[in-house]
Design an enzyme around this catalytic site. Structure first.
Site, PDB file in Angstrom:
ATOM      1  N   THR A  98       7.434  -4.208  11.195  1.00 28.21           N
ATOM      2  CA  THR A  98       7.885  -5.537  10.774  1.00 28.21           C
ATOM      3  C   THR A  98       7.092  -6.121   9.608  1.00 28.21           C
ATOM      4  O   THR A  98       7.522  -7.102   9.011  1.00 28.21           O
ATOM      5  CB  THR A  98       7.802  -6.523  11.956  1.00 28.21           C
ATOM      6  OG1 THR A  98       6.451  -6.536  12.460  1.00 28.21           O
ATOM      7  CG2 THR A  98       8.747  -6.112  13.076  1.00 28.21           C
ATOM      8  N   GLN A  99       5.960  -5.533   9.279  1.00 28.88           N
ATOM      9  CA  GLN A  99       5.124  -6.086   8.208  1.00 28.88           C
ATOM     10  C   GLN A  99       5.882  -6.138   6.884  1.00 28.88           C
ATOM     11  O   GLN A  99       5.724  -7.076   6.102  1.00 28.88           O
ATOM     12  CB  GLN A  99       3.854  -5.258   8.052  1.00 28.88           C
ATOM     13  CG  GLN A  99       2.865  -5.851   7.047  1.00 28.88           C
ATOM     14  CD  GLN A  99       1.599  -5.009   6.905  1.00 28.88           C
ATOM     15  OE1 GLN A  99       1.560  -3.855   7.312  1.00 28.88           O
ATOM     16  NE2 GLN A  99       0.566  -5.585   6.339  1.00 28.88           N
ATOM     17  N   MET A 141      -9.956   5.919  13.555  1.00 20.36           N
ATOM     18  CA  MET A 141      -9.195   5.650  14.768  1.00 20.36           C
ATOM     19  C   MET A 141      -9.828   4.519  15.571  1.00 20.36           C
ATOM     20  O   MET A 141      -9.124   3.700  16.172  1.00 20.36           O
ATOM     21  CB  MET A 141      -9.082   6.909  15.619  1.00 20.36           C
ATOM     22  CG  MET A 141      -8.158   7.966  15.043  1.00 20.36           C
ATOM     23  SD  MET A 141      -6.447   7.378  14.880  1.00 20.36           S
ATOM     24  CE  MET A 141      -5.986   7.256  16.601  1.00 20.36           C
ATOM     25  N   GLY A 157     -15.260   5.434  13.578  1.00 21.78           N
ATOM     26  CA  GLY A 157     -14.414   6.049  12.559  1.00 21.78           C
ATOM     27  C   GLY A 157     -13.094   5.314  12.374  1.00 21.78           C
ATOM     28  O   GLY A 157     -12.907   4.192  12.855  1.00 21.78           O
ATOM     29  N   CYS A 191       0.823  -1.211   0.000  1.00 21.27           N
ATOM     30  CA  CYS A 191       0.000   0.000   0.000  1.00 21.27           C
ATOM     31  C   CYS A 191       0.859   1.264   0.000  1.00 21.27           C
ATOM     32  O   CYS A 191       0.381   2.341  -0.376  1.00 21.27           O
ATOM     33  CB  CYS A 191      -0.933   0.009   1.206  1.00 21.27           C
ATOM     34  SG  CYS A 191      -0.088  -0.128   2.792  1.00 21.27           S
ATOM     35  N   ASN A 192       2.116   1.155   0.409  1.00 24.25           N
ATOM     36  CA  ASN A 192       2.969   2.340   0.500  1.00 24.25           C
ATOM     37  C   ASN A 192       4.109   2.375  -0.503  1.00 24.25           C
ATOM     38  O   ASN A 192       4.810   3.385  -0.590  1.00 24.25           O
ATOM     39  CB  ASN A 192       3.554   2.464   1.911  1.00 24.25           C
ATOM     40  CG  ASN A 192       2.518   2.917   2.913  1.00 24.25           C
ATOM     41  OD1 ASN A 192       1.697   3.776   2.611  1.00 24.25           O
ATOM     42  ND2 ASN A 192       2.532   2.321   4.091  1.00 24.25           N
ATOM     43  N   ARG A 193       4.309   1.312  -1.254  1.00 24.92           N
ATOM     44  CA  ARG A 193       5.414   1.316  -2.217  1.00 24.92           C
ATOM     45  C   ARG A 193       5.226   0.265  -3.303  1.00 24.92           C
ATOM     46  O   ARG A 193       4.664  -0.808  -3.053  1.00 24.92           O
ATOM     47  CB  ARG A 193       6.754   1.104  -1.507  1.00 24.92           C
ATOM     48  CG  ARG A 193       6.915  -0.241  -0.816  1.00 24.92           C
ATOM     49  CD  ARG A 193       8.294  -0.390  -0.163  1.00 24.92           C
ATOM     50  NE  ARG A 193       8.460   0.506   0.951  1.00 24.92           N
ATOM     51  CZ  ARG A 193       9.366   1.475   1.030  1.00 24.92           C
ATOM     52  NH1 ARG A 193      10.213   1.659   0.027  1.00 24.92           N
ATOM     53  NH2 ARG A 193       9.454   2.253   2.090  1.00 24.92           N
TER      54      ARG A 193
END
EC number: 1.2.1.70
Length: 448
Positions: free
Chosen positions: A115-116, A193, A191, A50-52
């Protein structure tokens, strides 16, 4: 051969762009094959989270390899090559090795030290390996990176300290109760959080969780998504009588849990501890509740203090891990430098042992009456002579691996001994040709 890494990540592209350049899980195997069949690519691993989105590749030429990787990404996601160039960063050689080590150990993540990513790197490597797009270099390098990351995490405990508010909330509950598996929890709010807090509670082993919200439909939706219970906000006082942990995150303009409410239910709780964690601004839980025996009330400032302290600990651990990376790069380079020497040494040994075998055949013909014991003694001693004669040449060949002109000198070495060893580059190209045929055959079979 050259190692190149092209990365689209949280530093180079915003989330709106990153969403457009992420491979679906079911498309990754074909993506690996498509890239591998591309010109200049000798080995490749694709990482998509999701981030790279990153491509790691062994290429025969840097500029050619970089262009074809960028073209591959552009075609895969419907962009121009210049667009991919603008949203990505390129690392080559030692910088690419360093990048892989930092990514794998969590030093390049949005959440420092998480660690994911280690599991995601491992899965990406295993997929590439099973697809057939890795070879000698990546089979070694990715195992080295995974081993390094595991060791770094174990030695520094970098991931042990919570650096997100929702995770810190659960850590605070652990400080009071220890293990949480048998506890009952309430999530107030539905929501983002609240969902993160719910996920962290589930991750800690709690299964008895109830979501409450002013809008019952929202509570029901969140509860159904994660297979927990839900209830109306009006039921909160009754739920509090048996709860152990409450995490509240709403946009309410007045207190949801008041001193009066807690005082009423405290009599029925039999002195059991109750942890109230308020991550809302403005606050959902009235201050001062902590004065009641066995009631622990934490707000965002308490959590922020814990998160800040933990982040400092992670930064110190990250610095320790960073200091170990140059040694890993050096170890990789030493291993790479030996790749060109190993085939030469193997060819030298094979020639020498062929001579020894021919000599034994000649002895057998000229001395047919030798006993088996005598033959074994002669064979053993001729092999010993061979090994002694090879000792210094092999030592010299190994020393050539670190020489700037190693290729020229290794070629001279082969000429002197009249041997011919296949260079790693040629081996990689032949390996690719063979694997591309396998991929093509697999696709034809799948199509049929």
């Amino acid at each position: 051969m050259h190692f190149i890494a092209i990365s689209i990540n949280h530093r180079t592209a915003d989330v709106a762009l990153r969403e457009q350049v992420a491979f679906r899980d079911d498309a990754l195997r074909i993506a690996h094959e498509d890239l591998y069949e591309t010109k200049s690519i000798l080995e490749n691993v694709i990482l998509s989270t999701c981030n790279r989105t990153e491509v790691y590749a062994v290429v025969d030429q840097i500029h050619t390899g970089r262009y074809y990787i960028q073209r591959f990404l552009a075609r895969a996601f419907g962009f121009e090559v210049d667009d991919i160039k603008a949203m990505s960063e390129v690392k080559v050689g030692d910088e690419a090795v360093e990048h892989l080590l930092r990514v794998t150990s969590g030093l390049d993540s949005i959440v420092l030290g998480e660690t994911q990513i280690l599991g995601q790197i491992r899965d990406a490597f295993f997929l590439a390996q099973s697809t057939g797009t890795t070879g000698t270099i990546f089979n070694h390098l990715f195992k080295q990176a995974i081993t390094f990351a595991k060791r770094a995490h174990n030695e520094t405990d970098i991931a042990d300290n919570a650096v997100s508010v929702s995770y810190a909330a659960v850590e605070l509950a652990k400080k009071v109760f220890g293990k949480l598996k048998s506890k009952q929890a309430i999530i107030i709010g539905a929501g983002e959080m609240s969902e993160l807090s719910l996920l962290n509670l589930l991750g800690s082993g709690i299964t008895d969780i109830t979501v409450v919200n002013r809008t019952i439909e929202n509570a029901m939706k969140l509860a159904a998504k994660h297979q927990v219970k839900y209830d109306e906000l009006s039921s909160l006082p009754n739920l509090l009588e048996s709860a152990d942990i409450v995490i509240s995150s709403t946009s309410a303009q007045s207190y949801i849990i008041t001193n009066e409410m807690i005082e009423r239910i405290a009599e029925n709780r039999k002195q059991d501890s109750l942890v109230l964690i308020d991550i809302a601004v403005p606050r959902d839980i009235e201050p001062g509740i902590s004065a009641i025996t066995n009631i622990f009330n934490y707000d965002v400032d308490d959590l922020k203090g814990l998160v800040d302290a933990n982040l400092r600990e992670r930064q110190l651990a990250a610095a320790t891990i960073s200091e170990q990376i140059p040694a890993e790069i050096h170890a990789h380079n030493e291993w790479i430098s030996m790749l060109g020497v190993v085939p030469v040494i193997r060819a030298l040994r094979e020639k020498a042992m062929a001579i020894q075998a021919e000599t034994m055949d000649s002895i057998d013909r000229k001395l047919p009456g030798l006993s088996e014991r005598e033959r074994k003694i002669i064979s053993k001693h001729t092999k010993s002579i061979i090994n002694q004669m090879l000792k210094d040449p092999i030592k010299q060949a190994k020393e050539l691996s670190s020489d700037k002109k190693s290729n020229e000198k290794l070629e001279l070495f082969q000429n002197i001994f009249d041997i011919e060893a296949e260079c790693p580059h040629e081996q990689a190209k032949q390996q690719k040709e063979s694997k591309v045929k396998e991929i093509s055959a697999r696709r034809i079979f799948s199509f049929e």
